[in-house]
Design a protein around this motif. Sequence first.
Motif, PDB file in Angstrom:
ATOM      1  N   LYS A  73       0.829  -1.207   0.000  1.00 23.62           N
ATOM      2  CA  LYS A  73       0.000   0.000   0.000  1.00 23.62           C
ATOM      3  C   LYS A  73       0.868   1.263   0.000  1.00 23.62           C
ATOM      4  O   LYS A  73       0.474   2.289  -0.561  1.00 23.62           O
ATOM      5  CB  LYS A  73      -0.924   0.010   1.215  1.00 23.62           C
ATOM      6  CG  LYS A  73      -1.824   1.213   1.256  1.00 23.62           C
ATOM      7  CD  LYS A  73      -2.743   1.198   2.464  1.00 23.62           C
ATOM      8  CE  LYS A  73      -3.652   2.422   2.438  1.00 23.62           C
ATOM      9  NZ  LYS A  73      -4.571   2.428   3.558  1.00 23.62           N
ATOM     10  N   VAL A  74       2.048   1.193   0.600  1.00 24.73           N
ATOM     11  CA  VAL A  74       2.960   2.348   0.621  1.00 24.73           C
ATOM     12  C   VAL A  74       3.267   2.797  -0.803  1.00 24.73           C
ATOM     13  O   VAL A  74       3.231   3.988  -1.112  1.00 24.73           O
ATOM     14  CB  VAL A  74       4.256   2.006   1.392  1.00 24.73           C
ATOM     15  CG1 VAL A  74       5.308   3.076   1.205  1.00 24.73           C
ATOM     16  CG2 VAL A  74       3.951   1.774   2.857  1.00 24.73           C
ATOM     17  N   TRP A  75       3.578   1.841  -1.688  1.00 28.06           N
ATOM     18  CA  TRP A  75       3.912   2.188  -3.070  1.00 28.06           C
ATOM     19  C   TRP A  75       2.684   2.708  -3.787  1.00 28.06           C
ATOM     20  O   TRP A  75       2.768   3.636  -4.595  1.00 28.06           O
ATOM     21  CB  TRP A  75       4.505   0.992  -3.812  1.00 28.06           C
ATOM     22  CG  TRP A  75       5.662   0.392  -3.097  1.00 28.06           C
ATOM     23  CD1 TRP A  75       5.760  -0.893  -2.650  1.00 28.06           C
ATOM     24  CD2 TRP A  75       6.876   1.029  -2.707  1.00 28.06           C
ATOM     25  NE1 TRP A  75       6.967  -1.069  -2.007  1.00 28.06           N
ATOM     26  CE2 TRP A  75       7.672   0.095  -2.033  1.00 28.06           C
ATOM     27  CE3 TRP A  75       7.376   2.318  -2.867  1.00 28.06           C
ATOM     28  CZ2 TRP A  75       8.920   0.385  -1.523  1.00 28.06           C
ATOM     29  CZ3 TRP A  75       8.627   2.626  -2.351  1.00 28.06           C
ATOM     30  CH2 TRP A  75       9.385   1.654  -1.692  1.00 28.06           C
ATOM     31  N   GLU A  76       1.519   2.115  -3.516  1.00 24.85           N
ATOM     32  CA  GLU A  76       0.281   2.581  -4.133  1.00 24.85           C
ATOM     33  C   GLU A  76       0.015   4.046  -3.756  1.00 24.85           C
ATOM     34  O   GLU A  76      -0.351   4.868  -4.606  1.00 24.85           O
ATOM     35  CB  GLU A  76      -0.891   1.707  -3.690  1.00 24.85           C
ATOM     36  CG  GLU A  76      -2.212   2.090  -4.317  1.00 24.85           C
ATOM     37  CD  GLU A  76      -3.359   1.177  -3.950  1.00 24.85           C
ATOM     38  OE1 GLU A  76      -4.444   1.377  -4.518  1.00 24.85           O
ATOM     39  OE2 GLU A  76      -3.202   0.273  -3.107  1.00 24.85           O
ATOM     40  N   GLU A  77       0.229   4.373  -2.485  1.00 24.51           N
ATOM     41  CA  GLU A  77       0.030   5.750  -2.025  1.00 24.51           C
ATOM     42  C   GLU A  77       1.022   6.712  -2.675  1.00 24.51           C
ATOM     43  O   GLU A  77       0.654   7.827  -3.054  1.00 24.51           O
ATOM     44  CB  GLU A  77       0.139   5.821  -0.503  1.00 24.51           C
ATOM     45  CG  GLU A  77      -1.030   5.154   0.196  1.00 24.51           C
ATOM     46  CD  GLU A  77      -0.834   5.000   1.699  1.00 24.51           C
ATOM     47  OE1 GLU A  77       0.320   5.135   2.179  1.00 24.51           O
ATOM     48  OE2 GLU A  77      -1.839   4.736   2.388  1.00 24.51           O
ATOM     49  N   HIS A  78       2.273   6.285  -2.813  1.00 22.66           N
ATOM     50  CA  HIS A  78       3.274   7.137  -3.464  1.00 22.66           C
ATOM     51  C   HIS A  78       2.868   7.456  -4.905  1.00 22.66           C
ATOM     52  O   HIS A  78       2.955   8.605  -5.343  1.00 22.66           O
ATOM     53  CB  HIS A  78       4.650   6.474  -3.464  1.00 22.66           C
ATOM     54  CG  HIS A  78       5.334   6.439  -2.144  1.00 22.66           C
ATOM     55  ND1 HIS A  78       5.205   7.409  -1.188  1.00 22.66           N
ATOM     56  CD2 HIS A  78       6.181   5.520  -1.604  1.00 22.66           C
ATOM     57  CE1 HIS A  78       5.926   7.108  -0.127  1.00 22.66           C
ATOM     58  NE2 HIS A  78       6.525   5.962  -0.356  1.00 22.66           N
ATOM     59  N   ALA A  80      -0.168   7.253  -6.194  1.00 24.62           N
ATOM     60  CA  ALA A  80      -1.392   8.061  -6.169  1.00 24.62           C
ATOM     61  C   ALA A  80      -1.081   9.530  -5.882  1.00 24.62           C
ATOM     62  O   ALA A  80      -1.791  10.426  -6.365  1.00 24.62           O
ATOM     63  CB  ALA A  80      -2.363   7.509  -5.134  1.00 24.62           C
ATOM     64  N   ASP A  81      -0.025   9.774  -5.123  1.00 24.56           N
ATOM     65  CA  ASP A  81       0.404  11.139  -4.810  1.00 24.56           C
ATOM     66  C   ASP A  81       1.226  11.765  -5.940  1.00 24.56           C
ATOM     67  O   ASP A  81       1.725  12.882  -5.797  1.00 24.56           O
ATOM     68  CB  ASP A  81       1.229  11.170  -3.518  1.00 24.56           C
ATOM     69  CG  ASP A  81       0.388  10.923  -2.287  1.00 24.56           C
ATOM     70  OD1 ASP A  81      -0.856  11.063  -2.359  1.00 24.56           O
ATOM     71  OD2 ASP A  81       0.975  10.585  -1.241  1.00 24.56           O
ATOM     72  N   PRO A  94       2.917  -1.360  -6.807  1.00 25.76           N
ATOM     73  CA  PRO A  94       2.087  -0.348  -6.158  1.00 25.76           C
ATOM     74  C   PRO A  94       0.601  -0.707  -6.107  1.00 25.76           C
ATOM     75  O   PRO A  94      -0.253   0.025  -6.584  1.00 25.76           O
ATOM     76  CB  PRO A  94       2.336   0.890  -7.021  1.00 25.76           C
ATOM     77  CG  PRO A  94       2.549   0.335  -8.381  1.00 25.76           C
ATOM     78  CD  PRO A  94       3.287  -0.963  -8.162  1.00 25.76           C
ATOM     79  N   GLU A  96      -2.167  -2.327  -3.228  1.00 23.08           N
ATOM     80  CA  GLU A  96      -2.401  -2.788  -1.859  1.00 23.08           C
ATOM     81  C   GLU A  96      -2.757  -4.268  -1.845  1.00 23.08           C
ATOM     82  O   GLU A  96      -3.383  -4.783  -2.764  1.00 23.08           O
ATOM     83  CB  GLU A  96      -3.544  -1.968  -1.248  1.00 23.08           C
ATOM     84  CG  GLU A  96      -3.782  -2.221   0.209  1.00 23.08           C
ATOM     85  CD  GLU A  96      -4.857  -1.331   0.813  1.00 23.08           C
ATOM     86  OE1 GLU A  96      -5.038  -1.420   2.039  1.00 23.08           O
ATOM     87  OE2 GLU A  96      -5.497  -0.554   0.082  1.00 23.08           O
ATOM     88  N   SER A 118      -8.225  -3.871  -4.164  1.00 19.31           N
ATOM     89  CA  SER A 118      -6.973  -3.955  -3.409  1.00 19.31           C
ATOM     90  C   SER A 118      -7.173  -3.764  -1.909  1.00 19.31           C
ATOM     91  O   SER A 118      -6.509  -4.429  -1.111  1.00 19.31           O
ATOM     92  CB  SER A 118      -5.933  -2.981  -3.953  1.00 19.31           C
ATOM     93  OG  SER A 118      -6.381  -1.655  -3.834  1.00 19.31           O
ATOM     94  N   ASN A 119      -8.103  -2.913  -1.493  1.00 19.07           N
ATOM     95  CA  ASN A 119      -8.340  -2.757  -0.055  1.00 19.07           C
ATOM     96  C   ASN A 119      -8.971  -4.023   0.536  1.00 19.07           C
ATOM     97  O   ASN A 119      -8.734  -4.360   1.697  1.00 19.07           O
ATOM     98  CB  ASN A 119      -9.185  -1.515   0.248  1.00 19.07           C
ATOM     99  CG  ASN A 119     -10.591  -1.608  -0.304  1.00 19.07           C
ATOM    100  OD1 ASN A 119     -10.789  -1.930  -1.477  1.00 19.07           O
ATOM    101  ND2 ASN A 119     -11.568  -1.310   0.519  1.00 19.07           N
TER     102      ASN A 119
END
Length: 136
Positions: A73-78, A80-81, A94, A96, A118-119
């Motif tokens: 999820k960390v990579w997914e958030e990066h 997404a940002d 990336p 989750e 993914s969630n």
Amino acid sequence: MDNRVTLTFDDAKKIAAVAEAEARRNDWPVVIAIVDDGGHLIYLSRLDHTQFGSIEVAIRKARAAIAFRRPTKVWEEHVADGRMRYLGLPGALPIEGGLPIMVNSQFIGAVGVSGVRSNQDAQIAQAGLDALLKSN
């Protein structure tokens, strides 16, 4: 004396059993992959009616989680940002649903789930991980 903790096949079965129960409770067809601290597959479960494409995705999620010692999820958030440079990291995924397994401050493996959102994959993985951590 070696104080190293390892992920056993019985541990993997325990994680998978609870993760499968969570998936079945929600009627979610998924693949559950569990790897050791070197990213080697220990256990794979594919529930009925799960798309075969989720097999490799679940394995890759687990491998990414242990390779980088953090949830995918960390990579997914990066990403997404807008931090697209993370897409170029070899082995990073990336999406989750991949969680590292840490026992006694040691990373001993990871679980990856794929097949639904993914969630939801992450919810299933977390259920399995929680079962292992409660028993240790």
